[in-house]
Design a protein around this motif. Structure first.
Motif, PDB file in Angstrom:
ATOM      1  N   ALA A 291     101.567  -4.552 -31.354  1.00  0.00           N
ATOM      2  CA  ALA A 291     100.369  -4.922 -32.118  1.00  0.00           C
ATOM      3  C   ALA A 291     100.710  -5.230 -33.580  1.00  0.00           C
ATOM      4  CB  ALA A 291      99.332  -3.796 -32.039  1.00  0.00           C
ATOM      5  N   LEU A 292     101.583  -4.415 -34.171  1.00  0.00           N
ATOM      6  CA  LEU A 292     101.971  -4.656 -35.556  1.00  0.00           C
ATOM      7  C   LEU A 292     102.750  -5.955 -35.694  1.00  0.00           C
ATOM      8  CD1 LEU A 292     103.019  -1.067 -36.706  1.00  0.00           C
ATOM      9  CD2 LEU A 292     101.016  -2.362 -37.430  1.00  0.00           C
ATOM     10  N   LEU A 293     103.623  -6.266 -34.740  1.00  0.00           N
ATOM     11  CA  LEU A 293     104.358  -7.535 -34.784  1.00  0.00           C
ATOM     12  C   LEU A 293     103.408  -8.724 -34.709  1.00  0.00           C
ATOM     13  CD1 LEU A 293     107.470  -6.768 -32.534  1.00  0.00           C
ATOM     14  CD2 LEU A 293     107.474  -7.299 -34.973  1.00  0.00           C
ATOM     15  N   LEU A 294     102.383  -8.592 -33.877  1.00  0.00           N
ATOM     16  CA  LEU A 294     101.409  -9.675 -33.760  1.00  0.00           C
ATOM     17  C   LEU A 294     100.613  -9.837 -35.055  1.00  0.00           C
ATOM     18  CD1 LEU A 294     100.042 -11.777 -31.943  1.00  0.00           C
ATOM     19  CD2 LEU A 294      98.466  -9.988 -31.189  1.00  0.00           C
ATOM     20  N   LEU A 295     100.174  -8.718 -35.625  1.00  0.00           N
ATOM     21  CA  LEU A 295      99.358  -8.791 -36.845  1.00  0.00           C
ATOM     22  C   LEU A 295     100.178  -9.241 -38.052  1.00  0.00           C
ATOM     23  CD1 LEU A 295      97.265  -5.507 -36.439  1.00  0.00           C
ATOM     24  CD2 LEU A 295      96.450  -7.848 -36.165  1.00  0.00           C
ATOM     25  N   LEU A 296     101.447  -8.823 -38.112  1.00  0.00           N
ATOM     26  CA  LEU A 296     102.279  -9.109 -39.285  1.00  0.00           C
ATOM     27  C   LEU A 296     103.197 -10.305 -39.083  1.00  0.00           C
ATOM     28  CD1 LEU A 296     103.326  -5.435 -40.159  1.00  0.00           C
ATOM     29  CD2 LEU A 296     101.511  -6.790 -41.195  1.00  0.00           C
ATOM     30  N   SER A 297     102.994 -11.071 -38.003  1.00  0.00           N
ATOM     31  CA  SER A 297     103.877 -12.201 -37.727  1.00  0.00           C
ATOM     32  C   SER A 297     103.937 -13.211 -38.874  1.00  0.00           C
ATOM     33  CB  SER A 297     103.459 -12.882 -36.423  1.00  0.00           C
ATOM     34  OG  SER A 297     102.090 -13.259 -36.456  1.00  0.00           O
ATOM     35  N   PRO A 298     102.826 -13.524 -39.566  1.00  0.00           N
ATOM     36  CA  PRO A 298     102.958 -14.441 -40.719  1.00  0.00           C
ATOM     37  C   PRO A 298     103.845 -13.870 -41.823  1.00  0.00           C
ATOM     38  CG  PRO A 298     100.661 -14.269 -40.021  1.00  0.00           C
ATOM     39  CD  PRO A 298     101.407 -13.201 -39.307  1.00  0.00           C
ATOM     40  N   VAL A 299     103.732 -12.563 -42.073  1.00  0.00           N
ATOM     41  CA  VAL A 299     104.561 -11.939 -43.111  1.00  0.00           C
ATOM     42  C   VAL A 299     106.028 -11.940 -42.691  1.00  0.00           C
ATOM     43  CG1 VAL A 299     104.952  -9.821 -44.429  1.00  0.00           C
ATOM     44  CG2 VAL A 299     102.626 -10.492 -43.812  1.00  0.00           C
ATOM     45  N   LEU A 300     106.295 -11.652 -41.419  1.00  0.00           N
ATOM     46  CA  LEU A 300     107.665 -11.650 -40.916  1.00  0.00           C
ATOM     47  C   LEU A 300     108.293 -13.032 -41.043  1.00  0.00           C
ATOM     48  CD1 LEU A 300     107.049  -9.502 -37.719  1.00  0.00           C
ATOM     49  CD2 LEU A 300     108.570  -8.863 -39.578  1.00  0.00           C
ATOM     50  N   LEU A 301     107.549 -14.065 -40.680  1.00  0.00           N
ATOM     51  CA  LEU A 301     108.068 -15.432 -40.762  1.00  0.00           C
ATOM     52  C   LEU A 301     108.311 -15.848 -42.208  1.00  0.00           C
ATOM     53  CD1 LEU A 301     108.809 -18.057 -39.342  1.00  0.00           C
ATOM     54  CD2 LEU A 301     106.388 -18.728 -39.430  1.00  0.00           C
ATOM     55  N   ALA A 302     107.367 -15.524 -43.096  1.00  0.00           N
ATOM     56  CA  ALA A 302     107.526 -15.899 -44.506  1.00  0.00           C
ATOM     57  C   ALA A 302     108.728 -15.203 -45.139  1.00  0.00           C
ATOM     58  CB  ALA A 302     106.251 -15.562 -45.270  1.00  0.00           C
ATOM     59  N   ALA A 303     108.911 -13.920 -44.813  1.00  0.00           N
ATOM     60  CA  ALA A 303     110.048 -13.189 -45.375  1.00  0.00           C
ATOM     61  C   ALA A 303     111.371 -13.745 -44.864  1.00  0.00           C
ATOM     62  CB  ALA A 303     109.935 -11.703 -45.016  1.00  0.00           C
ATOM     63  N   ALA A 304     111.450 -14.066 -43.575  1.00  0.00           N
ATOM     64  CA  ALA A 304     112.684 -14.626 -43.016  1.00  0.00           C
ATOM     65  C   ALA A 304     113.012 -15.970 -43.647  1.00  0.00           C
ATOM     66  CB  ALA A 304     112.547 -14.758 -41.506  1.00  0.00           C
ATOM     67  N   LEU A 305     112.008 -16.818 -43.829  1.00  0.00           N
ATOM     68  CA  LEU A 305     112.240 -18.124 -44.460  1.00  0.00           C
ATOM     69  C   LEU A 305     112.689 -17.969 -45.905  1.00  0.00           C
ATOM     70  CD1 LEU A 305     109.258 -20.221 -43.036  1.00  0.00           C
ATOM     71  CD2 LEU A 305     111.680 -20.453 -42.489  1.00  0.00           C
ATOM     72  N   ALA A 306     112.083 -17.008 -46.626  1.00  0.00           N
ATOM     73  CA  ALA A 306     112.455 -16.811 -48.028  1.00  0.00           C
ATOM     74  C   ALA A 306     113.916 -16.394 -48.161  1.00  0.00           C
ATOM     75  CB  ALA A 306     111.537 -15.770 -48.666  1.00  0.00           C
ATOM     76  N   VAL A 307     114.359 -15.490 -47.311  1.00  0.00           N
ATOM     77  CA  VAL A 307     115.757 -15.043 -47.362  1.00  0.00           C
ATOM     78  C   VAL A 307     116.698 -16.163 -46.947  1.00  0.00           C
ATOM     79  CG1 VAL A 307     117.413 -13.407 -46.397  1.00  0.00           C
ATOM     80  CG2 VAL A 307     115.099 -12.644 -46.941  1.00  0.00           C
ATOM     81  N   ARG A 308     116.325 -16.885 -45.903  1.00  0.00           N
ATOM     82  CA  ARG A 308     117.175 -17.947 -45.375  1.00  0.00           C
ATOM     83  C   ARG A 308     117.309 -19.104 -46.347  1.00  0.00           C
ATOM     84  NH1 ARG A 308     121.352 -19.101 -41.993  1.00  0.00           N
ATOM     85  NH2 ARG A 308     121.158 -21.214 -41.136  1.00  0.00           N
ATOM     86  N   LEU A 309     116.207 -19.536 -46.950  1.00  0.00           N
ATOM     87  CA  LEU A 309     116.225 -20.700 -47.835  1.00  0.00           C
ATOM     88  C   LEU A 309     116.827 -20.398 -49.198  1.00  0.00           C
ATOM     89  CD1 LEU A 309     112.704 -22.210 -47.032  1.00  0.00           C
ATOM     90  CD2 LEU A 309     114.937 -22.942 -46.164  1.00  0.00           C
ATOM     91  N   HIS A 310     116.911 -19.118 -49.561  1.00  0.00           N
ATOM     92  CA  HIS A 310     117.432 -18.783 -50.885  1.00  0.00           C
ATOM     93  C   HIS A 310     118.902 -19.155 -51.031  1.00  0.00           C
ATOM     94  CE1 HIS A 310     117.953 -16.640 -54.655  1.00  0.00           C
ATOM     95  NE2 HIS A 310     118.969 -15.985 -54.130  1.00  0.00           N
ATOM     96  N   ASP A 311     119.734 -18.790 -50.040  1.00  0.00           N
ATOM     97  CA  ASP A 311     121.171 -19.085 -50.152  1.00  0.00           C
ATOM     98  C   ASP A 311     121.767 -19.562 -48.835  1.00  0.00           C
ATOM     99  OD1 ASP A 311     121.034 -16.781 -48.697  1.00  0.00           O
ATOM    100  OD2 ASP A 311     122.123 -15.524 -50.130  1.00  0.00           O
ATOM    101  N   ARG A 312     120.897 -19.942 -47.878  1.00  0.00           N
ATOM    102  CA  ARG A 312     121.331 -20.454 -46.574  1.00  0.00           C
ATOM    103  C   ARG A 312     122.096 -19.420 -45.745  1.00  0.00           C
ATOM    104  NH1 ARG A 312     118.013 -24.652 -45.980  1.00  0.00           N
ATOM    105  NH2 ARG A 312     117.959 -25.917 -47.873  1.00  0.00           N
ATOM    106  N   GLY A 313     122.064 -18.158 -46.141  1.00  0.00           N
ATOM    107  CA  GLY A 313     122.725 -17.108 -45.380  1.00  0.00           C
ATOM    108  C   GLY A 313     121.818 -16.586 -44.282  1.00  0.00           C
ATOM    109  N   PRO A 314     122.314 -15.662 -43.458  1.00  0.00           N
ATOM    110  CA  PRO A 314     121.488 -15.110 -42.375  1.00  0.00           C
ATOM    111  C   PRO A 314     120.296 -14.340 -42.932  1.00  0.00           C
ATOM    112  CG  PRO A 314     123.521 -13.852 -42.625  1.00  0.00           C
ATOM    113  CD  PRO A 314     123.669 -15.055 -43.494  1.00  0.00           C
ATOM    114  N   ALA A 315     119.181 -14.404 -42.209  1.00  0.00           N
ATOM    115  CA  ALA A 315     117.970 -13.719 -42.661  1.00  0.00           C
ATOM    116  C   ALA A 315     118.032 -12.226 -42.386  1.00  0.00           C
ATOM    117  CB  ALA A 315     116.739 -14.320 -41.991  1.00  0.00           C
ATOM    118  N   LEU A 316     118.759 -11.826 -41.343  1.00  0.00           N
ATOM    119  CA  LEU A 316     118.793 -10.424 -40.930  1.00  0.00           C
ATOM    120  C   LEU A 316     120.121  -9.772 -41.294  1.00  0.00           C
ATOM    121  CD1 LEU A 316     117.145 -10.515 -37.384  1.00  0.00           C
ATOM    122  CD2 LEU A 316     116.090  -9.813 -39.534  1.00  0.00           C
ATOM    123  N   PHE A 317     120.048  -8.496 -41.623  1.00  0.00           N
ATOM    124  CA  PHE A 317     121.239  -7.666 -41.808  1.00  0.00           C
ATOM    125  C   PHE A 317     121.228  -6.603 -40.720  1.00  0.00           C
ATOM    126  CE2 PHE A 317     122.798  -3.585 -43.530  1.00  0.00           C
ATOM    127  CZ  PHE A 317     124.144  -3.911 -43.602  1.00  0.00           C
TER     128      PHE A 317
END
Length: 419
Positions: A291-317
């Motif tokens: 349920a939390l993944l469904l509700l927070l999916s926009p936040v999860l996507l925005a955070a992943a894009l922000a990390v990825r686009l900043h330096d083209r590195g992997p979004a996850l550690f």
């Protein structure tokens, strides 16, 4: 302290009211969006008539089920059970009441309301408890606590409270029996805890200082009568009394407290019962995390894009942690440091502000701009919801330790490897 505790209960009620109001609006909109059930022209009028009774009745039922405790310690998972049982009880009351009174409440609205509102209430408690945990780790919402008992037990309990900072207890001093302090009532334990007196002095110390809880460990009093006398003296104070039984190294699922003839007997259940409890906990974790993944999916996507686009590195550690039964797994986080943080770390060792193998620096240059924002609001740990879905973590519980001798068991922003 008392005003803060009352505010905690009030905040809980207000949060549930907001969630229930949103659930009602969602149920009305969902009912009108289902065309094959027919036109619901009078739905708004009927719902508006029932809204005050629904809000007050739902909150009152949860209250009667113990869902709004005087002290919300954010560590008792039975709180979620009380909310669930209270919601189911109120759903039954509403269903029977509408049938008996012939109130024309839409059946689809009824099913959607309780089918959505109940999970949202539980998710709200989970999020609130998580916020409280994070605040306590950062030194906020702390309660000063006295520990009574023999010095060895006092040191053991103090070590646990110091390690598990999310519990929110700050040790103010120790109270040891006279036979362990030479009759002076002063000094320090082997762990460095200041001895403020004997357990009999609890009422006087509570009356003088800002004490929120008193923990009674093994050896606090020579008899049950002596303990009961102190407990009676404490009835006029808004202080939590906690008794630590002498049993140790036993799974919490196997312990059950049953009062018999005035004695709080601790029963150790057979280990088979833990299997069913684990299954229920797993179902709860899976439903809550999904349920939390469904509700927070926009936040999860925005955070992943922000990390990825900043330096083209992997979004996850991915960091290795120790899970259930000693099995290791990859704990997921959003990457908050530069890709080559290991190499830069060697150059910054001289500026290390922490002792031991951990590296801590007030203004770490390895932290990226989006990483700093994610850390500030603890958004970097949201991917751990996927670990919960995979069964590697639980929504409620301590942070999984590192494999290296379980160092830094609760240090979210200080890692020996780059986050």
């Amino acid at each position: 302290m008392l005003s803060r505790l009352r505010f905690s209960r009030t905040l809980l009620v207000l949060l549930d009211l907001l969630i229930l109001a949103a659930a009602i609006l969602l149920a009305v909109a969902a009912r009108r969006a289902i065309p094959y059930l027919g036109v619901a022209s009078d739905l708004e009028d009927i719902a508006a008539t029932a809204v005050p009774a629904l809000l007050v009745g739902w909150i009152l039922t949860i209250w009667l089920r113990g869902g709004y405790p005087r002290r919300n310690d954010a560590s008792d998972t039975s709180d979620y059970t009380r909310v669930l049982l209270g919601s189911l009880a109120f759903a039954a009351v509403v269903g029977v009441g509408c049938y008996v009174l012939q109130f024309p409440l839409s059946r689809a609205f009824y099913v959607i309301l309780f089918g959505v509102g109940t999970p949202l209430l539980i998710c709200g408690r989970i999020v609130l408890n998580r916020v409280v945990h994070l605040a306590r780790v950062r030194g906020l919402m702390q309660e000063r606590v006295l520990i009574a008992g023999v010095p060895r037990k006092v040191d053991d309990i103090a070590a646990v409270l110091e390690r598990e900072t999310w519990l929110g207890y700050q040790v103010a001093g120790a109270l040891v029996p006279t036979r362990f302090d030479g009759g002076t009532g002063t000094g320090r334990t082997a762990g460095g805890i200041e001895v403020l007196g004997t357990p009999d002095a609890v009422p006087d110390l509570v009356a003088r200082g800002d004490i929120g809880a008193v923990i009674f460990a093994e050896g606090s009093f020579p008899s049950a009568v002596a303990f009961r006398r102190v407990a009676w003296a404490m009835e006029s104070y808004d202080v939590e009394l906690i008794v630590v039984p002498a049993l140790t190294d036993i799974s919490s699922e196997r312990l059950a407290i049953r009062p018999v003839a005035g004695l709080p007997l601790v029963h150790v259940e057979p280990p088979q019962s833990a299997r069913a409890t684990r299954m229920l906990k797993r179902v709860f974790d899976l439903a809550g995390a999904s349920a939390l993944l469904l509700l927070l999916s926009p936040v999860l996507l925005a955070a992943a894009l922000a990390v990825r686009l900043h330096d083209r590195g992997p979004a996850l550690f991915r960091q290795e942690r120790v899970g259930l039964d000693g099995h290791t797994f990859e704990c997921l986080k959003y990457r908050s440091m530069v890709v080559d943080a290991d190499r830069v770390l060697a150059e910054l060792q001289e500026q290390n502000e922490a002792d031991g193998v951990l590296f801590k620096m007030a203004d770490d240059p390895r932290v990226t701009r989006p990483g700093r924002f994610l850390r500030r609001y603890s958004l970097d740990e949201l991917p751990q919801l996927f670990n919960v879905v995979r069964g590697e973590m639980s929504l409620v519980g301590p942070r999984p330790p590192l494999p290296s001798a379980q160092l830094s068991q609760d240090c979210p922003k200080t890692h020996p490897t780059p986050p």
